[in-house]
Design a protein around this motif. Structure first.
Motif, short mmCIF file in Angstrom:
data_model
loop_
_atom_site.label_atom_id
_atom_site.label_comp_id
_atom_site.label_asym_id
_atom_site.label_seq_id
_atom_site.Cartn_x
_atom_site.Cartn_y
_atom_site.Cartn_z
N THR A 124 1.57 -9.65 -3.79
CA THR A 124 1.86 -11.09 -3.76
C THR A 124 3.25 -11.45 -3.27
O THR A 124 3.53 -12.62 -3.04
CB THR A 124 1.69 -11.69 -5.17
OG1 THR A 124 2.69 -11.13 -6.06
CG2 THR A 124 0.30 -11.43 -5.73
N GLN A 156 4.65 -15.08 -2.19
CA GLN A 156 5.58 -15.78 -3.07
C GLN A 156 6.77 -16.32 -2.28
O GLN A 156 7.18 -17.48 -2.44
CB GLN A 156 6.10 -14.84 -4.17
CG GLN A 156 5.08 -14.44 -5.22
CD GLN A 156 5.64 -13.36 -6.15
OE1 GLN A 156 5.07 -12.29 -6.29
NE2 GLN A 156 6.78 -13.64 -6.77
N LEU A 198 0.30 -18.12 -8.43
CA LEU A 198 -0.51 -16.90 -8.49
C LEU A 198 -1.97 -17.22 -8.25
O LEU A 198 -2.66 -16.52 -7.49
CB LEU A 198 -0.32 -16.21 -9.84
CG LEU A 198 -1.14 -14.94 -10.06
CD1 LEU A 198 -0.86 -13.90 -8.98
CD2 LEU A 198 -0.87 -14.36 -11.44
N ILE A 255 -2.52 -17.97 -4.54
CA ILE A 255 -2.45 -16.76 -3.70
C ILE A 255 -3.76 -15.97 -3.81
O ILE A 255 -4.31 -15.51 -2.80
CB ILE A 255 -1.25 -15.90 -4.10
CG1 ILE A 255 0.06 -16.59 -3.72
CG2 ILE A 255 -1.32 -14.52 -3.45
CD1 ILE A 255 1.30 -15.94 -4.29
N HIS A 256 -4.27 -15.83 -5.03
CA HIS A 256 -5.52 -15.09 -5.18
C HIS A 256 -6.69 -15.81 -4.52
O HIS A 256 -7.55 -15.18 -3.87
CB HIS A 256 -5.82 -14.84 -6.66
CG HIS A 256 -6.99 -13.93 -6.87
ND1 HIS A 256 -8.06 -14.27 -7.67
CD2 HIS A 256 -7.28 -12.72 -6.34
CE1 HIS A 256 -8.94 -13.28 -7.64
NE2 HIS A 256 -8.50 -12.33 -6.85
N VAL A 316 0.61 -7.88 -8.54
CA VAL A 316 1.44 -9.04 -8.85
C VAL A 316 2.88 -8.57 -8.90
O VAL A 316 3.24 -7.71 -9.71
CB VAL A 316 1.02 -9.68 -10.19
CG1 VAL A 316 1.85 -10.94 -10.44
CG2 VAL A 316 -0.48 -10.01 -10.17
#
Length: 743
Positions: free
Chosen positions: A306, A310, A325, A328-329, A344
């Motif tokens: 990630t 980020q 998070l 992103i997933h 992560v």
């Protein structure tokens, strides 16, 4: 292999072994290592210099080389004693010879007076450098130093006549003496090289006059900072000990300085490095464990990290939270990339040291982890286990932190978010870490831990642990013993990933990472290829190499193409924009998903660079093409007929196959490619693949898989011992992921 033959003739001692010739002359104290053909590999003065400081008020450390006063040649040992070192001290060197390698034991140093040992400089010259320190004395034409810089600005292949004048880390990395920015490969704990003719461009300088190669590496961890000094076309390892600052190496008395080192040899420097790794295994110093099926599955799973997303979204550090998070997933799922693990990265934690998620920023963190797993992804977590925000949280005090010269804890990190470092030499700290790690594993159940720490431990000029027996390189070794020991006690199948190339750390590291590539924008692929050139060697110790990626998608295809033979594919790109305004298009998704079909599920293997360019500072330590070997059989071949970044192209391999297009071909069975009943093919262009190991007339089912799941089936027969397979990257405008051959 025949045992070494030691001959003493006057003031010369000569050792003739299977892979090297060692010669030392007492009158000039010069040692020469040559190959079996008599070509010098590396040479220099044998006596090390020991810098000392007589008192706290003395501005300059002092050193002076001594004179040879005794030589003992017995069995396979040579012991040399020096007197008048630093005026009144004595020094002893012990060499031990084996057919394929020679060992240099720790330096025996006897101090006659009250002084502190500052540093040890192996193979030192009589002259000093501008700073008053001993000058390095080893000389060869090409020095090979993986990890010399985090940027490609300084090549790991150094033509020493360039007169690079610097000090670098061979050990764990960290601030202080070294100014070069280093991270990947550390600790490496070795350096390699080879020699050539007196003049660099005379006839045969790059052929018949090019010597075999050496590798000089640690056989144990020393209680000091392992550096490499380069100056005036020469180099030497240096061990920073700083007894003048910490008072633990104060005379009078006898000390064993440094750690055992081993010289190994090979026809080229990759083979010399392999010989170093082999020496540690055969001597029982390094063991290669057999992983469980569960650990193998996790260690070989492709990864999405990630961190790049980020950064691109502006949600790094304290801005990383639940919404980021989850987004992103979701973007990863929408991309179509069939990854096996989501890692992560930094700042999922709240307070450093607790190993707990930030509840204010991640109110549903565990629900998100469950969601990631529900989509078939394993979970990996970044962690810097020795960082600590507040020792009181753990029932500890400031005395339990690494402290500087003023007795106060050292402070690292940005001004807005500083942190301390635990001192793992203290029993109370080790107990806290074990307890925290056990709870961390039980609660979050990570399949992988991205260990991120060693390179930030400052050197002994800035800080030291309470127990100075574990100073320097031993401090990171102890940290790994505690942290990885606790992780494996909680879950034996957990995978630990780190940057180190050192074979001494192979028992603690399951997966080698080529990160971080942040200083290599526009050439991430070039740097990954070079890092894998070295990282692939760890496969023989059971450590696969994770390919990662840069912070964009521009050359991700080449990164994955190089990675597939060495270990799992990886990436840390963003789906919402990046530094190059690039995207992950369908054809790139198809390539990833196809190559993952070819990824092997073993972590002990050999990868040969079959399209290698070795000695050019720009093009060296690269390969266009690779072959992966398991149990002596080729199982995966990656070919680039047109070459790659100066590395020569390869159109065929071993009579097994040939091609006119970039292609990866692998066995989908447990055994080798030639005997495989199922074979996977991933093309990167339109062309032709010829397999030369199928019997005449054998029919093969051909299934072309395309992105979206369609299958296009046909069959073909081998003719004249050749199976010819047309290759294309699309079928009806749909990107091809891979081609499946069933015999």
């Amino acid at each position: 292999m025949q045992n070494p033959r030691l001959v003493r003739d006057g003031d010369t001692v000569r050792v003739v072994a299977g892979s090297y010739i060692w010669t030392w002359t007492s009158s000039d104290d010069v040692v020469v290592l040559a190959d079996p053909h008599g070509r010098t590999i590396v040479a220099g003065p044998m006596q090390p210099a020991v810098m000392t400081r007589a008192g706290q008020g003395e501005a300059q450390s002092a050193w002076a080389l001594g004179r040879v006063v005794g030589v003992v040649v017995a069995d396979h040992l040579v012991t040399v004693r020096y007197a008048s070192v630093n005026g009144t001290d004595e020094l002893e060197l012990r060499w031990r010879f084996e057919p394929e390698r020679c060992w240099l034991e720790p330096v025996g140093y006897t101090m006659a007076g009250a002084a502190d040992v500052v540093s040890l400089h192996w193979f030192a010259r009589q002259s000093g450098t501008g700073g008053g320190r001993p000058a390095p004395g080893l000389r060869c034409r090409y020095l090979v130093h993986p990890g010399v810089s985090g940027s490609a600005l300084v090549s790991p292949v150094i033509q020493t006549q360039a007169k690079l004048d610097t000090t670098t880390w061979l050990g764990r990395g960290g601030g202080g003496e070294v100014r070069m920015r280093q991270q990947w490969a550390l600790p490496a704990h070795y350096v390699a090289g080879l020699d050539s003719s007196a003049h660099p461009v005379e006839v045969g300088a790059m052929t018949s006059k090019l010597s075999d190669a050496f590798c000089l590496g640690l056989a144990d961890l020393p209680a000091g900072d392992l550096l490499l000094r380069l100056h005036d076309e020469r180099f030497s390892p240096v061990l920073q000990l700083r007894g003048d600052l910490w008072g633990h190496l104060r005379g009078p008395g006898r000390f064993e300085l440094g750690a055992p080192m081993v010289w190994t040899f090979g026809p080229d420097y990759p083979e010399a490095i392999r010989a170093y790794q082999r020496a540690l295994v055969e001597s029982g110093i390094v063991t290669v464990p057999t992983p469980s099926p569960a650990k193998l599955a996790a260690a070989t799973a492709s990864q999405f990290n990630t961190w790049g997303a980020q950064l691109a979204a502006g949600t790094a550090a304290q801005r990383f939270g639940q919404a980021s998070l989850d987004a992103i997933h979701a973007q990863l799922l929408d991309s179509g990339l069939e990854v096996g693990m989501v890692v992560v990265d930094d700042k999922w934690e709240g307070e450093y040291g607790k190993l707990e998620h930030a509840g204010d920023r991640f109110p549903e963190f565990e629900r998100t982890l469950a969601s990631i797993r529900s989509h078939g992804h394993r979970v990996g977590l970044w962690a810097a286990f020795l960082r600590c925000d507040d020792p009181a949280t753990h029932g500890l005090s400031r005395a339990d932190l690494l402290r500087g010269l003023d007795g106060e804890p050292i402070v690292l990190g940005p001004a807005e978010a500083p942190y301390f470092l635990f001192d793992v030499t203290l029993a109370g700290v080790r107990a806290v870490l074990r307890e925290r790690i056990a709870a961390f594993v039980a609660r979050y159940r990570p399949a992988l831990v991205k260990f991120d720490f060693g390179y930030e431990i400052p050197d002994l000029s800035l800080c030291a642990p309470a127990d100075l027996d574990y100073a320097g390189e031993r401090l990171l070794g102890l940290a790994l013993e505690v942290v990885v020991g606790a992780l494996r006690a909680a879950d034996p199948d957990i995978v630990v990933m780190y940057y180190a190339l050192s074979p001494l750390f192979a028992p603690y590291v399951d997966l080698h990472s080529v990160d971080d590539l942040w200083m290599n924008a526009s050439e991430y692929h070039a740097e990954v290829n070079r890092r894998l050139f070295f990282g692939r060697l760890l496969g023989e110790l059971g450590v696969a190499s994770y390919g990662s990626g840069g912070y964009d998608w521009v050359n991700q295809a080449d990164i994955w193409f190089d990675s597939v033979a060495c270990g799992p594919l990886g990436m840390l790109g963003s789906f919402t924009g990046d530094l190059s305004d690039s995207t992950c298009p369908p054809e790139l998704v198809a390539l990833h998903n196809g190559l993952t079909r070819l990824s092997r599920r073993r972590t002990r293997f050999r990868v040969d660079a079959i399209g290698a360019s070795r000695l050019g500072p720009v093009t060296g330590a690269r390969s266009s093409s690779w072959v992966r070997v398991e149990n002596g059989e080729p199982v995966l071949v990656v070919l680039r007929p047109g070459g790659f970044l100066g590395a020569p192209g390869v159109r065929q391999f071993g009579g097994l196959l040939s091609t006119d297009v970039n292609v990866a071909v692998g066995s989908l069975d447990a055994g080798g490619l030639a005997a495989a009943r199922r074979i996977g093919v991933v093309p990167r262009g339109d062309g032709e693949l010829v397999l030369n190991f199928l019997p005449d007339g054998e029919r093969v089912a051909v299934v072309v898989h395309t992105l979206g799941g369609d299958r296009h089936e046909s069959s073909r027969a081998a003719r004249g011992g050749r199976f010819v397979l047309p290759l294309s990257t699309t079928v009806d405008e749909a990107p091809v992921t891979w081609v499946e051959l069933v015999r």
